[in-house]
Enzyme design. Structure first.
Site, PDB file in Angstrom:
ATOM      1  N   LYS A 119      18.595  -9.099  -2.056  1.00  0.00           N
ATOM      2  CA  LYS A 119      18.091  -9.145  -3.435  1.00  0.00           C
ATOM      3  C   LYS A 119      19.078  -9.808  -4.386  1.00  0.00           C
ATOM      4  O   LYS A 119      18.668 -10.426  -5.369  1.00  0.00           O
ATOM      5  CB  LYS A 119      17.718  -7.748  -3.922  1.00  0.00           C
ATOM      6  CG  LYS A 119      16.490  -7.220  -3.195  1.00  0.00           C
ATOM      7  CD  LYS A 119      15.797  -6.116  -3.935  1.00  0.00           C
ATOM      8  CE  LYS A 119      14.439  -5.876  -3.283  1.00  0.00           C
ATOM      9  NZ  LYS A 119      13.715  -4.780  -3.853  1.00  0.00           N
ATOM     10  N   LYS A 202       9.704 -10.359   5.063  1.00  0.00           N
ATOM     11  CA  LYS A 202       8.915  -9.159   4.795  1.00  0.00           C
ATOM     12  C   LYS A 202       7.885  -9.413   3.686  1.00  0.00           C
ATOM     13  O   LYS A 202       8.199 -10.086   2.710  1.00  0.00           O
ATOM     14  CB  LYS A 202       9.879  -8.058   4.347  1.00  0.00           C
ATOM     15  CG  LYS A 202       9.247  -6.725   4.041  1.00  0.00           C
ATOM     16  CD  LYS A 202      10.310  -5.740   3.561  1.00  0.00           C
ATOM     17  CE  LYS A 202      10.474  -5.736   2.060  1.00  0.00           C
ATOM     18  NZ  LYS A 202       9.376  -5.156   1.312  1.00  0.00           N
ATOM     19  N   LYS A 205       6.458  -7.153  -2.866  1.00  0.00           N
ATOM     20  CA  LYS A 205       5.879  -7.228  -4.211  1.00  0.00           C
ATOM     21  C   LYS A 205       6.520  -8.337  -5.004  1.00  0.00           C
ATOM     22  O   LYS A 205       5.891  -8.962  -5.841  1.00  0.00           O
ATOM     23  CB  LYS A 205       6.166  -5.918  -4.943  1.00  0.00           C
ATOM     24  CG  LYS A 205       5.176  -4.857  -4.702  1.00  0.00           C
ATOM     25  CD  LYS A 205       5.395  -3.748  -5.717  1.00  0.00           C
ATOM     26  CE  LYS A 205       5.738  -2.457  -5.024  1.00  0.00           C
ATOM     27  NZ  LYS A 205       7.155  -2.138  -5.052  1.00  0.00           N
TER      28      LYS A 205
HETATM   29  P1  ATP Z   1      10.217  -4.998  -3.813  1.00  0.00           P
HETATM   30  O1  ATP Z   1      10.060  -6.371  -3.268  1.00  0.00           O
HETATM   31  O2  ATP Z   1      10.171  -4.929  -5.315  1.00  0.00           O
HETATM   32  O3  ATP Z   1      11.374  -4.230  -3.209  1.00  0.00           O
HETATM   33  P2  ATP Z   1       8.479  -3.755  -1.927  1.00  0.00           P
HETATM   34  O4  ATP Z   1       7.254  -4.472  -1.583  1.00  0.00           O
HETATM   35  O5  ATP Z   1       9.620  -3.767  -0.967  1.00  0.00           O
HETATM   36  O6  ATP Z   1       8.904  -4.242  -3.374  1.00  0.00           O
HETATM   37  P3  ATP Z   1       9.022  -0.979  -2.503  1.00  0.00           P
HETATM   38  O7  ATP Z   1       8.508  -0.279  -3.707  1.00  0.00           O
HETATM   39  O8  ATP Z   1      10.454  -1.395  -2.486  1.00  0.00           O
HETATM   40  O9  ATP Z   1       8.086  -2.238  -2.234  1.00  0.00           O
HETATM   41  O10 ATP Z   1       8.745  -0.090  -1.223  1.00  0.00           O
HETATM   42  C1  ATP Z   1       7.801   0.978  -1.191  1.00  0.00           C
HETATM   43  C2  ATP Z   1       7.577   1.428   0.241  1.00  0.00           C
HETATM   44  O11 ATP Z   1       6.847   0.421   0.970  1.00  0.00           O
HETATM   45  C3  ATP Z   1       8.855   1.681   1.043  1.00  0.00           C
HETATM   46  O12 ATP Z   1       8.643   2.816   1.876  1.00  0.00           O
HETATM   47  C4  ATP Z   1       8.999   0.446   1.888  1.00  0.00           C
HETATM   48  O13 ATP Z   1       9.719   0.693   3.085  1.00  0.00           O
HETATM   49  C5  ATP Z   1       7.538   0.107   2.178  1.00  0.00           C
HETATM   50  N1  ATP Z   1       7.357  -1.320   2.435  1.00  0.00           N
HETATM   51  C6  ATP Z   1       7.613  -2.326   1.558  1.00  0.00           C
HETATM   52  N2  ATP Z   1       7.319  -3.509   2.097  1.00  0.00           N
HETATM   53  C7  ATP Z   1       6.858  -3.257   3.357  1.00  0.00           C
HETATM   54  C8  ATP Z   1       6.389  -4.082   4.418  1.00  0.00           C
HETATM   55  N3  ATP Z   1       6.335  -5.402   4.280  1.00  0.00           N
HETATM   56  N4  ATP Z   1       5.984  -3.499   5.564  1.00  0.00           N
HETATM   57  C9  ATP Z   1       6.041  -2.136   5.708  1.00  0.00           C
HETATM   58  N5  ATP Z   1       6.476  -1.302   4.745  1.00  0.00           N
HETATM   59  C10 ATP Z   1       6.878  -1.848   3.579  1.00  0.00           C
HETATM   60 MG    MG Z   2      11.499  -2.896  -1.488  1.00  0.00          MG
END
Ligand code: ATP
Ligand code: MG
Length: 340
Positions: A119, A202, A205
């Site tokens: 990040k 991955k 968001k």
């Molecule tokens: P950001 O990019 O802002 O970090 P994010 O998509 O990683 O957003 P988070 O809010 O950080 O979302 O994560 C929320 C939950 O979703 C966590 O338990 C994380 O492990 C899970 N998660 C996030 N992305 C994935 C993915 N691509 N596959 C499986 N689990 C995920």
């Molecule tokens: Mg995340």
């Protein structure tokens, strides 16, 4: 170690809309666990602001996203009667415990965290101190409730190991058995859903390309279009799992299909093996629309009544605080602060 009462905690950041990775990696397990455990699920707004405002969109957007993520929790099937739903900033004990943990965690531990490296990017001098300290706050999020189980996606495994290290060191340093050694719950066939545009990244968001992910707010047309456009390779689909090696995009689409259909990957490969991706994509689009599009419909209904969602968060914060306050009070006594 004395047995701790089973208690589940997890969170999602209001850094945008939830996506299929959040849903398959974490949410489906959250929903299952609310039937069998005491569960707390939070919108982690304190974590969101570790990134620059350009990522989370500024105060108005943070406010909107916090209500929307809460609405998504409910639309996906979390029940505010069964689970405590709240936003992190409303329970000040998270940040208070994080300070004490800052004095327990070691710099060397944080230096190894890969999420910070990803990040912060190349220019880590400009990253916020909060982004570096994120895993310590996450340890406090969990341990302020003495949570024993944390359902998350695979990307959070390293942070949960750090949470365990902090609990162990606190207990050793102060000669107590006060914090539980939390178990990560990383379960199911889609613990790491990858970007639809790049099978080595991955699904996230904060990815700038909306085509990289399926949002829980996407319309049926959007979902179908994104799956049709998903990157693939030129070969046919393999018939056995070994054939997915070195083919991240194929592996990802098959994994998503298996998770949504609740079928083993081997069975899915038997059905689609030898064929072209177009047939798989067609079947996947149908499945994803059937499962995800109704969530968006329910969210529209919930968004029309923000007062209802706010009331759920307020009630959740009060219930969460009732658990956190006595644990914080006891932690302060253990450290030696005068109880004035
Ligand atoms: P950001 O990019 O802002 O970090 P994010 O998509 O990683 O957003 P988070 O809010 O950080 O979302 O994560 C929320 C939950 O979703 C966590 O338990 C994380 O492990 C899970 N998660 C996030 N992305 C994935 C993915 N691509 N596959 C499986 N689990 C995920
Ligand atoms: Mg995340």
């Amino acid at each position: 170690m004395a047995p701790f009462k089973h208690r589940v905690l997890s969170g999602m950041q209001p850094t945008g809309n939830l996506h299929l990775g959040n849903y398959l990696g974490a949410m489906v397990n959250w929903i299952k666990m609310q039937e069998t455990h005491e569960t707390l699920y939070c919108v982690v707004d304190l974590h969101a602001i570790t990134q620059p405002q350009s990522v989370w969109g500024g105060p108005k957007e943070l406010h909107r996203a916090t209500l929307d993520v809460t609405a998504a929790f409910i639309a996906c099937g979390l029940d505010p009667q069964k689970s405590i739903l709240f936003n992190q900033s409303q329970v000040p004990e998270h940040a208070e415990l994080a300070w004490i943990f800052n004095c327990v965690a070691r710099l060397g531990w944080l230096d190894r965290m890969t999420q910070f490296k990803e990040k912060a990017g190349k220019d880590k001098e400009r990253a916020s101190v909060g982004l570096y300290d994120y895993p310590v706050l996450m340890a406090a999020d969990i341990l302020i409730y003495h949570a024993t189980h944390v359902p998350v996606g695979e990307d959070q495994k390293q942070h949960l190991e750090l949470t365990r290290d902090i609990a162990i060191k606190f207990n050793n340093d102060f000669g107590v058995e006060f914090f539980p050694i939390t178990e990560p719950v990383i379960m199911g066939p889609a613990t790491r859903v990858m970007s639809l545009r790049d099978g080595t990244k991955k699904m996230s968001k904060s990815d700038t390309s909306d085509l990289s992910r399926i949002n829980l707010t996407d319309s049926a047309d959007d979902i179908a279009r994104k799956i049709r456009k998903a990157k693939t390779d030129a070969d046919a689909i393999p018939s056995e799992e070994a054939g997915l090696k070195g083919r991240p995009e194929a592996d990802n689409l098959i994994g998503i299909y298996a998770a949504l259909a609740d079928r083993p990957v081997a069975g899915v490969l038997q059905e689609f093996g030898g064929g072209q991706f177009s047939r798989l994509k067609e079947a996947l689009a149908e499945l994803a629309v059937a499962r995800i599009a109704p969530i968006a419909g329910e969210m529209v209904r919930l968004r029309a009544d923000p007062g209802h969602v706010e009331a759920i968060l307020k009630d959740g914060a009060e219930r969460a605080r009732a658990i956190a306050q006595p644990i914080m009070k006891q932690t302060k006594r253990i450290v030696g602060f005068v109880d004035a």
